[in-house]
Every structure is written in C-alpha cells, then in structure tokens.
Design a protein around this motif. Structure first.
Motif, mmCIF file in Angstrom:
data_model
loop_
_atom_site.group_PDB
_atom_site.id
_atom_site.type_symbol
_atom_site.label_atom_id
_atom_site.label_comp_id
_atom_site.label_asym_id
_atom_site.label_seq_id
_atom_site.Cartn_x
_atom_site.Cartn_y
_atom_site.Cartn_z
ATOM 1 N N ILE A 52 0.833 -1.207 0.000
ATOM 2 C CA ILE A 52 0.000 0.000 0.000
ATOM 3 C C ILE A 52 0.866 1.255 0.000
ATOM 4 O O ILE A 52 0.523 2.253 -0.619
ATOM 5 C CB ILE A 52 -0.931 -0.023 1.230
ATOM 6 C CG1 ILE A 52 -1.906 -1.182 1.107
ATOM 7 C CG2 ILE A 52 -1.683 1.280 1.373
ATOM 8 C CD1 ILE A 52 -2.780 -1.379 2.301
ATOM 9 N N ASP A 53 1.990 1.230 0.678
ATOM 10 C CA ASP A 53 2.787 2.434 0.896
ATOM 11 C C ASP A 53 3.878 2.659 -0.139
ATOM 12 O O ASP A 53 4.741 3.510 0.074
ATOM 13 C CB ASP A 53 3.442 2.370 2.279
ATOM 14 C CG ASP A 53 2.415 2.363 3.380
ATOM 15 O OD1 ASP A 53 1.319 2.875 3.152
ATOM 16 O OD2 ASP A 53 2.724 1.838 4.468
ATOM 17 N N ASP A 54 3.876 1.954 -1.249
ATOM 18 C CA ASP A 54 4.965 2.095 -2.210
ATOM 19 C C ASP A 54 5.071 3.509 -2.771
ATOM 20 O O ASP A 54 6.151 4.085 -2.801
ATOM 21 C CB ASP A 54 4.803 1.109 -3.360
ATOM 22 C CG ASP A 54 5.189 -0.293 -2.961
ATOM 23 O OD1 ASP A 54 5.752 -0.474 -1.864
ATOM 24 O OD2 ASP A 54 4.932 -1.214 -3.757
ATOM 25 N N ASN A 55 3.992 4.084 -3.244
ATOM 26 C CA ASN A 55 4.040 5.378 -3.920
ATOM 27 C C ASN A 55 3.180 6.418 -3.212
ATOM 28 O O ASN A 55 2.568 7.260 -3.849
ATOM 29 C CB ASN A 55 3.583 5.222 -5.370
ATOM 30 C CG ASN A 55 4.494 4.312 -6.159
ATOM 31 O OD1 ASN A 55 5.707 4.378 -6.007
ATOM 32 N ND2 ASN A 55 3.930 3.471 -6.988
ATOM 33 N N ILE A 56 3.167 6.403 -1.886
ATOM 34 C CA ILE A 56 2.314 7.322 -1.138
ATOM 35 C C ILE A 56 2.799 8.759 -1.277
ATOM 36 O O ILE A 56 1.988 9.684 -1.305
ATOM 37 C CB ILE A 56 2.217 6.886 0.342
ATOM 38 C CG1 ILE A 56 1.064 7.611 1.038
ATOM 39 C CG2 ILE A 56 3.500 7.136 1.077
ATOM 40 C CD1 ILE A 56 -0.270 7.109 0.660
ATOM 41 N N LEU A 57 4.101 8.986 -1.413
ATOM 42 C CA LEU A 57 4.608 10.348 -1.573
ATOM 43 C C LEU A 57 4.165 10.950 -2.900
ATOM 44 O O LEU A 57 3.845 12.139 -2.970
ATOM 45 C CB LEU A 57 6.128 10.363 -1.455
ATOM 46 C CG LEU A 57 6.673 10.063 -0.059
ATOM 47 C CD1 LEU A 57 8.187 10.029 -0.068
ATOM 48 C CD2 LEU A 57 6.173 11.076 0.942
ATOM 49 N N ILE A 58 4.123 10.140 -3.939
ATOM 50 C CA ILE A 58 3.649 10.631 -5.240
ATOM 51 C C ILE A 58 2.178 10.994 -5.143
ATOM 52 O O ILE A 58 1.740 12.022 -5.681
ATOM 53 C CB ILE A 58 3.892 9.576 -6.336
ATOM 54 C CG1 ILE A 58 5.398 9.382 -6.539
ATOM 55 C CG2 ILE A 58 3.232 9.984 -7.641
ATOM 56 C CD1 ILE A 58 5.756 8.240 -7.438
ATOM 57 N N LEU A 59 1.403 10.202 -4.439
ATOM 58 C CA LEU A 59 -0.016 10.495 -4.261
ATOM 59 C C LEU A 59 -0.216 11.787 -3.475
ATOM 60 O O LEU A 59 -1.063 12.614 -3.835
ATOM 61 C CB LEU A 59 -0.693 9.329 -3.551
ATOM 62 C CG LEU A 59 -2.185 9.465 -3.308
ATOM 63 C CD1 LEU A 59 -2.928 9.507 -4.635
ATOM 64 C CD2 LEU A 59 -2.685 8.323 -2.465
ATOM 65 N N LEU A 60 0.547 11.986 -2.415
ATOM 66 C CA LEU A 60 0.439 13.218 -1.635
ATOM 67 C C LEU A 60 0.854 14.435 -2.456
ATOM 68 O O LEU A 60 0.213 15.490 -2.379
ATOM 69 C CB LEU A 60 1.287 13.114 -0.371
ATOM 70 C CG LEU A 60 0.777 12.155 0.694
ATOM 71 C CD1 LEU A 60 1.791 12.033 1.821
ATOM 72 C CD2 LEU A 60 -0.554 12.611 1.223
ATOM 73 N N LEU A 61 1.905 14.301 -3.240
ATOM 74 C CA LEU A 61 2.352 15.396 -4.096
ATOM 75 C C LEU A 61 1.299 15.736 -5.150
ATOM 76 O O LEU A 61 1.010 16.916 -5.396
ATOM 77 C CB LEU A 61 3.683 15.041 -4.767
ATOM 78 C CG LEU A 61 4.301 16.119 -5.642
ATOM 79 C CD1 LEU A 61 4.668 17.322 -4.793
ATOM 80 C CD2 LEU A 61 5.521 15.579 -6.355
ATOM 81 N N ALA A 62 0.693 14.732 -5.743
ATOM 82 C CA ALA A 62 -0.368 14.980 -6.726
ATOM 83 C C ALA A 62 -1.563 15.658 -6.074
ATOM 84 O O ALA A 62 -2.166 16.572 -6.658
ATOM 85 C CB ALA A 62 -0.795 13.662 -7.371
ATOM 86 N N GLY A 63 -1.913 15.265 -4.853
ATOM 87 C CA GLY A 63 -3.005 15.917 -4.140
ATOM 88 C C GLY A 63 -2.692 17.365 -3.819
ATOM 89 O O GLY A 63 -3.559 18.239 -3.919
ATOM 90 N N LEU A 64 -1.466 17.645 -3.429
ATOM 91 C CA LEU A 64 -1.051 19.017 -3.145
ATOM 92 C C LEU A 64 -1.115 19.878 -4.399
ATOM 93 O O LEU A 64 -1.632 21.007 -4.369
ATOM 94 C CB LEU A 64 0.357 19.020 -2.555
ATOM 95 C CG LEU A 64 0.925 20.381 -2.190
ATOM 96 C CD1 LEU A 64 0.136 20.972 -1.027
ATOM 97 C CD2 LEU A 64 2.385 20.263 -1.832
ATOM 98 N N ILE A 65 -0.619 19.360 -5.510
ATOM 99 C CA ILE A 65 -0.659 20.103 -6.769
ATOM 100 C C ILE A 65 -2.098 20.361 -7.198
ATOM 101 O O ILE A 65 -2.443 21.476 -7.624
ATOM 102 C CB ILE A 65 0.133 19.349 -7.864
ATOM 103 C CG1 ILE A 65 1.629 19.387 -7.546
ATOM 104 C CG2 ILE A 65 -0.135 19.929 -9.237
ATOM 105 C CD1 ILE A 65 2.462 18.490 -8.412
ATOM 106 N N LEU A 66 -2.951 19.372 -7.069
ATOM 107 C CA LEU A 66 -4.354 19.551 -7.427
ATOM 108 C C LEU A 66 -5.036 20.570 -6.517
ATOM 109 O O LEU A 66 -5.819 21.401 -6.978
ATOM 110 C CB LEU A 66 -5.091 18.207 -7.358
ATOM 111 C CG LEU A 66 -6.517 18.193 -7.856
ATOM 112 C CD1 LEU A 66 -6.572 18.497 -9.336
ATOM 113 C CD2 LEU A 66 -7.160 16.853 -7.569
#
Length: 82
Positions: A52-66
C-alpha cells in the motif's frame, strides 16, 4: 412541491435500504472471508503482503498540486467577478 419531495425521499430510502440488505453477511459467518492465495492475476500476492505504501509520496504530491490548482482557479474567478 411537498409531495414530490416526500416521493423522492421515500424512493431514496427504499433504494438505499435495498442495497444495504445485499451487503449484509450470511447469518453464520463472522467477518470477511479468508483470502485465497491461489487467486488469478490482479489478486493479492502469494505471501499475503499488499504494497500500500509504495508510492504514497507521489499520491500526496499529486493531491497538493491539485489543491493548489483549484485554489488559484477559484481565486482567479473571484477576482473576475469582483
């Protein structure tokens, strides 16, 4: 108008209650079924660990950008109106 609102609320409650009946478990079982390790591709890995935690930073970064994008978009439309 009141009769339409009552009709819509009654229909919505009936539909949602019907869906909940299908989601209930059988009378004898407790909790979800045990996962099967011999599943088809796309199922959980054989060792039982799900990444589950493999790409959590990418998900958080995408949420911040959005979030920044929507913030500036709302702010730009508020300046045009005022």
């Amino acid at each position: 108008m009141r009769s339409q609102i009552v009709l819509i609320i009654t229909l919505a409650n009936t539909l949602f209650n019907g869906v909940q009946l299908f989601a209930q478990s059988n009378s004898g079982s407790k909790g979800p079924p045990v996962p099967d390790s011999n599943r088809t591709p796309g199922g959980p890995p054989v060792d039982g660990m799900i990444p589950i935690d493999d790409n959590i930073l990418i998900l958080l970064l995408a949420g911040l950008i959005l979030g920044v994008y929507y913030f500036y978009r709302v702010r730009a439309t508020a300046k045009k109106v005022a």
